[in-house]
Design a protein around this motif. Structure first.
Motif, PDB file in Angstrom:
ATOM      1  N   ALA A  38       2.537  -3.957  10.772  1.00 37.00           N
ATOM      2  CA  ALA A  38       2.615  -2.865   9.789  1.00 37.00           C
ATOM      3  C   ALA A  38       1.692  -3.124   8.600  1.00 37.00           C
ATOM      4  CB  ALA A  38       4.057  -2.680   9.321  1.00 37.00           C
ATOM      5  N   GLU A  39       1.613  -4.374   8.150  1.00 36.43           N
ATOM      6  CA  GLU A  39       0.728  -4.709   7.026  1.00 36.43           C
ATOM      7  C   GLU A  39      -0.735  -4.455   7.372  1.00 36.43           C
ATOM      8  OE1 GLU A  39       1.216  -5.521   3.785  1.00 36.43           O
ATOM      9  OE2 GLU A  39       3.277  -4.955   4.274  1.00 36.43           O
ATOM     10  N   LYS A  42      -1.303  -0.743   7.502  1.00 36.85           N
ATOM     11  CA  LYS A  42      -1.317  -0.195   6.147  1.00 36.85           C
ATOM     12  C   LYS A  42      -2.672  -0.447   5.477  1.00 36.85           C
ATOM     13  CE  LYS A  42       2.558  -0.663   4.044  1.00 36.85           C
ATOM     14  NZ  LYS A  42       3.731  -1.197   3.326  1.00 36.85           N
ATOM     15  N   LYS A  43      -3.217  -1.640   5.676  1.00 37.45           N
ATOM     16  CA  LYS A  43      -4.517  -1.973   5.105  1.00 37.45           C
ATOM     17  C   LYS A  43      -5.613  -1.087   5.705  1.00 37.45           C
ATOM     18  CE  LYS A  43      -5.807  -6.229   3.922  1.00 37.45           C
ATOM     19  NZ  LYS A  43      -6.197  -7.648   4.063  1.00 37.45           N
ATOM     20  N   CYS A  45      -5.185   1.924   6.968  1.00 40.98           N
ATOM     21  CA  CYS A  45      -4.988   3.277   6.428  1.00 40.98           C
ATOM     22  C   CYS A  45      -5.556   3.385   5.014  1.00 40.98           C
ATOM     23  CB  CYS A  45      -3.499   3.635   6.430  1.00 40.98           C
ATOM     24  SG  CYS A  45      -2.833   3.979   8.068  1.00 40.98           S
ATOM     25  N   SER A  46      -5.340   2.375   4.202  1.00 40.40           N
ATOM     26  CA  SER A  46      -5.869   2.384   2.830  1.00 40.40           C
ATOM     27  C   SER A  46      -7.393   2.389   2.822  1.00 40.40           C
ATOM     28  CB  SER A  46      -5.356   1.171   2.059  1.00 40.40           C
ATOM     29  OG  SER A  46      -3.963   1.237   1.934  1.00 40.40           O
ATOM     30  N   LYS A  51      -3.693   9.198   5.109  1.00 42.03           N
ATOM     31  CA  LYS A  51      -2.382   9.399   4.498  1.00 42.03           C
ATOM     32  C   LYS A  51      -1.332   9.071   5.550  1.00 42.03           C
ATOM     33  CE  LYS A  51      -4.146  13.013   1.593  1.00 42.03           C
ATOM     34  NZ  LYS A  51      -4.475  14.412   1.571  1.00 42.03           N
ATOM     35  N   PHE A  52      -0.310   8.331   5.145  1.00 39.59           N
ATOM     36  CA  PHE A  52       0.695   7.939   6.122  1.00 39.59           C
ATOM     37  C   PHE A  52       2.090   7.966   5.527  1.00 39.59           C
ATOM     38  CE2 PHE A  52      -0.672   4.110   4.001  1.00 39.59           C
ATOM     39  CZ  PHE A  52       0.502   3.409   3.764  1.00 39.59           C
ATOM     40  N   GLU A  54       5.519   6.057   5.422  1.00 40.69           N
ATOM     41  CA  GLU A  54       5.930   4.648   5.573  1.00 40.69           C
ATOM     42  C   GLU A  54       6.783   4.449   6.823  1.00 40.69           C
ATOM     43  OE1 GLU A  54       5.405   0.875   4.410  1.00 40.69           O
ATOM     44  OE2 GLU A  54       4.841   2.443   2.998  1.00 40.69           O
ATOM     45  N   LEU A  57       4.588   4.559   9.933  1.00 46.46           N
ATOM     46  CA  LEU A  57       3.819   3.321  10.095  1.00 46.46           C
ATOM     47  C   LEU A  57       4.701   2.205  10.644  1.00 46.46           C
ATOM     48  CD1 LEU A  57       0.831   2.615   9.395  1.00 46.46           C
ATOM     49  CD2 LEU A  57       1.737   1.430   7.425  1.00 46.46           C
ATOM     50  N   SER A  58       5.915   2.092  10.137  1.00 43.88           N
ATOM     51  CA  SER A  58       6.852   1.078  10.631  1.00 43.88           C
ATOM     52  C   SER A  58       7.217   1.328  12.090  1.00 43.88           C
ATOM     53  CB  SER A  58       8.118   1.063   9.785  1.00 43.88           C
ATOM     54  OG  SER A  58       7.827   0.676   8.471  1.00 43.88           O
TER      55      SER A  58
END
Length: 185
Positions: A38-39, A42-43, A45-46, A51-52, A54, A57-58
């Motif tokens: 997930a981390e 997330k990186k 996506c950033s 846009k996500f 949470e 993503l999990s």
């Protein structure tokens, strides 16, 4: 070596890798925890401006079962329009995964549910003959009672009879009996 080489193999215990295994150090890569996947997602996506949600993503990270490469591929496929939603993740089909023989044997020999035992063969990429050999080798380790061991080998023997009929007559519809006798028997 001053210049170490890292090689990967899906089946490192295949005979063709025997000489390489003798000269190499084996490293077993474990699946990543969902939080780590997930981390990374997330990186990504950033960095990509995606846009996500949470929760989405999990969920995507958990579905990957520790396969970061698969999770990134799924993310790329789901974010064509620049956003990741829970609905999109829910529509994602399960990835076909193959199972290792040791995990299949564990399911066959330890379960009391016949459907679970038979399903153990569905995710293997092994031929029935190979499965029979693995079972033959592991039955004496699992069954200590001579009566139980005899019953198990009798079922395996019947499975081999059906396998012989398949090979001689090319009646592949009998394969279901081979799998059932190997797993449930």
């Amino acid at each position: 070596s001053a210049f170490p080489i890292v090689m990967t193999a899906n089946e490192p215990f295949d005979q063709k890798f025997k000489t390489v295994r003798k000269a190499a150090a084996m490293i077993d890569f474990k699946p990543l925890p969902a939080a780590a996947v997930a981390e990374v997602l997330k990186k990504i996506c950033s960095c990509e401006g995606i846009k996500f949600d949470e929760e989405a993503l999990s969920a995507l990270a958990r579905r990957s079962a520790g396969d970061l490469r698969g999770a990134i591929a799924d993310l790329q496929m789901l974010c064509v329009d620049g956003k990741l939603t829970k609905a999109a993740v829910d529509e994602l089909a399960e990835r076909n995964r193959t199972e290792e023989m040791s995990a299949a044997l564990m399911r066959i020999l330890k379960t009391t549910d016949p459907l679970t035992a038979v399903a153990a063969f569905d995710k293997l990429e092994e031929e029935p003959e190979e499965c029979m050999l693995w079972l033959e080798e592991n039955l004496p380790l699992e069954y200590k009672s001579p009566e139980e061991l005899a019953k198990a080998f009798e079922a395996l023997s019947k499975a081999d009879v059906f396998r012989g009929r398949i090979m001689s007559r090319q009646e592949w519809r009998l394969l279901v009996y081979v799998k059932a006798l190997m797993a449930i028997g």
